[in-house]
Design a protein around this motif. Structure first.
Motif, PDB file in Angstrom:
ATOM      1  N   ARG A   1      -4.055   9.053  21.958  1.00  0.00           N
ATOM      2  CA  ARG A   1      -4.941   8.749  23.081  1.00  0.00           C
ATOM      3  C   ARG A   1      -5.413  10.076  23.692  1.00  0.00           C
ATOM      4  O   ARG A   1      -4.606  10.960  23.964  1.00  0.00           O
ATOM      5  N   ILE A   2      -6.720  10.193  23.909  1.00  0.00           N
ATOM      6  CA  ILE A   2      -7.299  11.402  24.477  1.00  0.00           C
ATOM      7  C   ILE A   2      -7.442  11.230  25.992  1.00  0.00           C
ATOM      8  O   ILE A   2      -8.031  10.246  26.452  1.00  0.00           O
ATOM      9  N   LEU A   3      -6.902  12.164  26.747  1.00  0.00           N
ATOM     10  CA  LEU A   3      -6.985  12.116  28.203  1.00  0.00           C
ATOM     11  C   LEU A   3      -8.114  13.018  28.694  1.00  0.00           C
ATOM     12  O   LEU A   3      -8.450  14.015  28.057  1.00  0.00           O
ATOM     13  N   ARG A   4      -8.671  12.668  29.814  1.00  0.00           N
ATOM     14  CA  ARG A   4      -9.705  13.502  30.424  1.00  0.00           C
ATOM     15  C   ARG A   4      -9.138  14.878  30.791  1.00  0.00           C
ATOM     16  O   ARG A   4      -7.997  14.981  31.244  1.00  0.00           O
ATOM     17  N   PRO A   5      -9.932  15.929  30.644  1.00  0.00           N
ATOM     18  CA  PRO A   5      -9.463  17.269  31.017  1.00  0.00           C
ATOM     19  C   PRO A   5      -9.031  17.364  32.478  1.00  0.00           C
ATOM     20  O   PRO A   5      -8.201  18.213  32.826  1.00  0.00           O
ATOM     21  N   SER A   6      -9.564  16.495  33.316  1.00  0.00           N
ATOM     22  CA  SER A   6      -9.272  16.567  34.757  1.00  0.00           C
ATOM     23  C   SER A   6      -7.936  15.943  35.146  1.00  0.00           C
ATOM     24  O   SER A   6      -7.487  16.103  36.283  1.00  0.00           O
ATOM     25  N   VAL A   7      -7.283  15.239  34.233  1.00  0.00           N
ATOM     26  CA  VAL A   7      -5.982  14.638  34.565  1.00  0.00           C
ATOM     27  C   VAL A   7      -4.989  15.765  34.863  1.00  0.00           C
ATOM     28  O   VAL A   7      -4.830  16.686  34.054  1.00  0.00           O
ATOM     29  N   PRO A   8      -4.298  15.740  36.002  1.00  0.00           N
ATOM     30  CA  PRO A   8      -3.384  16.838  36.373  1.00  0.00           C
ATOM     31  C   PRO A   8      -2.276  17.040  35.349  1.00  0.00           C
ATOM     32  O   PRO A   8      -1.523  16.111  35.032  1.00  0.00           O
TER      33      PRO A   8
ATOM     34  N   ASN B   1     -16.689   8.092  26.975  1.00  0.00           N
ATOM     35  CA  ASN B   1     -16.180   6.844  26.393  1.00  0.00           C
ATOM     36  C   ASN B   1     -15.065   7.078  25.376  1.00  0.00           C
ATOM     37  O   ASN B   1     -14.473   6.130  24.857  1.00  0.00           O
ATOM     38  N   LEU B   2     -14.767   8.343  25.077  1.00  0.00           N
ATOM     39  CA  LEU B   2     -13.695   8.652  24.127  1.00  0.00           C
ATOM     40  C   LEU B   2     -12.351   8.849  24.831  1.00  0.00           C
ATOM     41  O   LEU B   2     -11.311   8.865  24.189  1.00  0.00           O
ATOM     42  N   TYR B   3     -12.393   8.982  26.151  1.00  0.00           N
ATOM     43  CA  TYR B   3     -11.163   9.236  26.902  1.00  0.00           C
ATOM     44  C   TYR B   3     -10.448   7.936  27.256  1.00  0.00           C
ATOM     45  O   TYR B   3     -11.082   6.909  27.536  1.00  0.00           O
ATOM     46  N   SER B   4      -9.132   8.000  27.254  1.00  0.00           N
ATOM     47  CA  SER B   4      -8.294   6.856  27.628  1.00  0.00           C
ATOM     48  C   SER B   4      -7.714   7.067  29.019  1.00  0.00           C
ATOM     49  O   SER B   4      -7.602   8.199  29.500  1.00  0.00           O
ATOM     50  N   HIS B   5      -7.320   5.967  29.640  1.00  0.00           N
ATOM     51  CA  HIS B   5      -6.680   6.024  30.958  1.00  0.00           C
ATOM     52  C   HIS B   5      -5.268   6.572  30.821  1.00  0.00           C
ATOM     53  O   HIS B   5      -4.529   6.212  29.903  1.00  0.00           O
ATOM     54  N   PHE B   6      -4.886   7.461  31.726  1.00  0.00           N
ATOM     55  CA  PHE B   6      -3.526   7.988  31.722  1.00  0.00           C
ATOM     56  C   PHE B   6      -2.582   6.993  32.383  1.00  0.00           C
ATOM     57  O   PHE B   6      -2.690   6.700  33.570  1.00  0.00           O
ATOM     58  N   ASP B   7      -1.660   6.471  31.585  1.00  0.00           N
ATOM     59  CA  ASP B   7      -0.678   5.506  32.078  1.00  0.00           C
ATOM     60  C   ASP B   7       0.702   6.149  31.975  1.00  0.00           C
ATOM     61  O   ASP B   7       1.292   6.227  30.894  1.00  0.00           O
ATOM     62  N   LYS B   8       1.228   6.607  33.110  1.00  0.00           N
ATOM     63  CA  LYS B   8       2.495   7.315  33.099  1.00  0.00           C
ATOM     64  C   LYS B   8       3.691   6.406  32.811  1.00  0.00           C
ATOM     65  O   LYS B   8       4.790   6.901  32.538  1.00  0.00           O
ATOM     66  N   SER B   9       3.474   5.100  32.843  1.00  0.00           N
ATOM     67  CA  SER B   9       4.579   4.178  32.556  1.00  0.00           C
ATOM     68  C   SER B   9       4.809   4.017  31.053  1.00  0.00           C
ATOM     69  O   SER B   9       5.841   3.485  30.632  1.00  0.00           O
ATOM     70  N   LYS B  10       3.856   4.463  30.247  1.00  0.00           N
ATOM     71  CA  LYS B  10       4.008   4.394  28.787  1.00  0.00           C
ATOM     72  C   LYS B  10       5.019   5.424  28.295  1.00  0.00           C
ATOM     73  O   LYS B  10       5.243   6.461  28.923  1.00  0.00           O
TER      74      LYS B  10
ATOM     75  N   LYS C   1     -12.841  12.248  16.036  1.00  0.00           N
ATOM     76  CA  LYS C   1     -11.868  12.263  14.935  1.00  0.00           C
ATOM     77  C   LYS C   1     -10.453  12.091  15.478  1.00  0.00           C
ATOM     78  O   LYS C   1      -9.635  11.369  14.898  1.00  0.00           O
ATOM     79  N   LEU C   2     -10.170  12.768  16.598  1.00  0.00           N
ATOM     80  CA  LEU C   2      -8.846  12.648  17.208  1.00  0.00           C
ATOM     81  C   LEU C   2      -8.606  11.233  17.720  1.00  0.00           C
ATOM     82  O   LEU C   2      -7.509  10.676  17.549  1.00  0.00           O
ATOM     83  N   LYS C   3      -9.607  10.658  18.345  1.00  0.00           N
ATOM     84  CA  LYS C   3      -9.462   9.308  18.904  1.00  0.00           C
ATOM     85  C   LYS C   3      -9.171   8.278  17.808  1.00  0.00           C
ATOM     86  O   LYS C   3      -8.483   7.282  18.053  1.00  0.00           O
ATOM     87  N   ASN C   4      -9.667   8.524  16.621  1.00  0.00           N
ATOM     88  CA  ASN C   4      -9.493   7.573  15.521  1.00  0.00           C
ATOM     89  C   ASN C   4      -8.129   7.676  14.838  1.00  0.00           C
ATOM     90  O   ASN C   4      -7.811   6.857  13.975  1.00  0.00           O
TER      91      ASN C   4
END
Length: 467
Positions: free
Chosen positions: A342-349, A264-273, A334-337
């Motif tokens: 934004r914290i990305l999942r480790p699995s994001v390429p 629940n701490l991970y954010s969605h990776f949005d490459k358009s940002k 702490k990082l998320k706050n």
């Protein structure tokens, strides 16, 4: 005769026989060419099998020895800083914490007597012997780092062989504790066409990371015969068994249970940002511990970068998939706050993240090399890295006050793809896939072949200074 002192990692055991054979062969080859290599050992592990050596083991105290405070004052350094570099890899605390912390508790700093004797033994050695060069690998031993301080004082060239370019190694000259230069010495084995094809296989191929360019260098030699889990358990004392089970339970919790609670701490990776990317480092890695002293607390580092973001930019942060378990949920929160982080999942390429980033910020990670291959500019914070000084779209931030301006400068600057070709040709030419770690030597034939090659490298260093 050219005299070279070569300090060795004190933790290597004699079972790594092919590495020892390699070292002895390098001595023998170069002695015939009027280059004398003396290995300096900081433990008795290899004392019986290394031929020409000096042993610094902290065993004998002499009356004339200086105190630690006197040595710190004379050579203008802090022993605690050097011990931090060492203990981040070797302390029992770090092992028990499973590489999770970037500080060492006071209880670990208790070997003052041994440290004092070793520092004085090293000083005596330099007073009694004349060395033209000191050559060291990426070892974090505090004794090695102290020798660098001695070399500054006595104006002796101090050179490290570092595996910091896509799993390849280059030589770096340490003029002082902050001015370090990668040596422009041709030790590469690939021609221009091979280099460009290898880079292209990453940028246009299916390779997920640039390590695919050095696959053969990821193999590791294990001198210990494989044993079943049952046999390993039976051979342990009750105390060892308890510790073994504690670490296994801890590893399982960190890698599985706690990883699940982080989702629940991970954010969605949005490459358009619009975003800048920072990949979390493993603090206990030698290239981080050695060269990133001000940035070991990466929570603080990330907050500082977040404060330098231009208008409408986010800072994407991602744990490395190989060691995401070394970041606790507490630290991830702490990082998320931190605003705009934004914290990305480790699995994001990682390749997708770099491609669409406006900029990469890093200490000295391989993501910087990958970024320059993919057309993304880089800001490095570490004093040693494989990109700044070689590419116009890669800058080093020496002073965090300059960071906002450097970010804006690189974001507004057109990327120079022609310089990328020149960059990779240069770095491949001054780096080698000959790794120096003890577990990278696989047979007597392999050791002999690498000894001949490494001896050529040393001759080139000596010739470059004599030119």
């Amino acid at each position: 005769m050219i005299n070279i002192l070569f300090p060795l990692n004190k933790s290597v055991m004699p079972e790594y026989k092919y590495w020892v054979s390699f070292l002895n062969s390098v001595q023998k080859i170069l002695y015939k060419e009027d280059i004398s290599i003396t290995y300096m050992l900081f433990s008795d592990n290899l004392a019986e099998i290394i031929k020409s050596k000096i042993i610094i083991n902290g065993a004998i105290h002499k009356n004339h020895y200086l105190s630690i405070s006197e040595i710190e004052s004379k050579f203008k350094f802090s022993l605690k800083e050097l011990l931090y570099i060492d203990y981040l890899q070797t302390s029992k605390y770090v092992i028990n914490k499973r590489d999770r912390d970037w500080y060492i508790p006071e209880s670990e700093f208790k070997d003052d007597v041994v440290c004092r004797i070793k520092l004085n033994e090293i000083i005596d050695t330099f007073n009694n012997e004349k060395y033209d060069f000191v050559l060291v690998d990426q070892g974090t031993d505090f004794e090695m780092t102290f020798i660098h301080r001695l070399c500054i004082d006595q104006k002796i060239p101090f050179v490290r062989y570092l595996p910091d370019f896509g799993n390849r190694c280059f030589f770096a000259y340490y003029k002082n504790h902050s001015k370090i230069k990668i040596l422009d010495i041709n030790i590469g084995e690939l021609d221009e066409g091979q280099i460009l094809n290898q880079v292209k296989s990453f940028t246009q191929g299916k390779s997920s990371n640039i390590y695919q360019m050095s696959d053969k260098n990821l193999a590791i030699y294990n001198p210990y015969p494989p044993r079943s889990l049952l046999k390993r358990i039976v051979e342990k004392t009750p105390q060892q068994l308890v510790r073994f089970l504690q670490l296994k339970v801890k590893d399982y919790y960190f890698r599985n249970t706690e990883e699940f609670t982080k989702q629940n701490l991970y954010s969605h990776f949005d490459k358009s940002k619009k975003y800048i990317f920072y990949g979390l480092h493993l603090t206990t890695e030698s290239h981080v511990a050695l060269h990133s002293y001000p940035y070991l607390n990466q929570i603080i580092t990330i907050e500082q970068i977040s404060r330098a973001l231009p208008q409408n930019y986010l800072l994407y942060v991602k744990p490395h998939p190989w060691w995401s378990h070394t970041i606790s949920r507490k630290d991830l929160k702490k990082l998320k706050n931190i605003p705009f982080v934004r914290i990305l999942r480790p699995s994001v390429p990682i390749k997708e993240i770099i491609k669409h980033a406006g900029l990469i910020t890093t200490l000295n990670a391989t993501t910087g090399i990958e970024a320059l291959a993919l057309g993304t500019p880089v800001i490095a914070l570490s004093k040693v890295n494989a990109f700044t000084g070689f590419h116009p779209n890669a800058l080093r931030c020496d002073d965090l006050y300059d960071l906002p301006g450097l970010i804006v400068e690189l974001l507004s600057k057109k990327f120079d793809y022609i310089s990328s070709d020149s960059y990779f040709q240069k770095l491949f030419s001054i780096s080698s896939d000959l790794r120096f770690e003890a577990d990278r030597f696989f047979s007597q034939e392999d050791a002999n072949k690498k000894a001949k090659l490494f001896s050529k490298y040393i001759r080139k260093i000596v010739n470059s200074y004599n030119a």
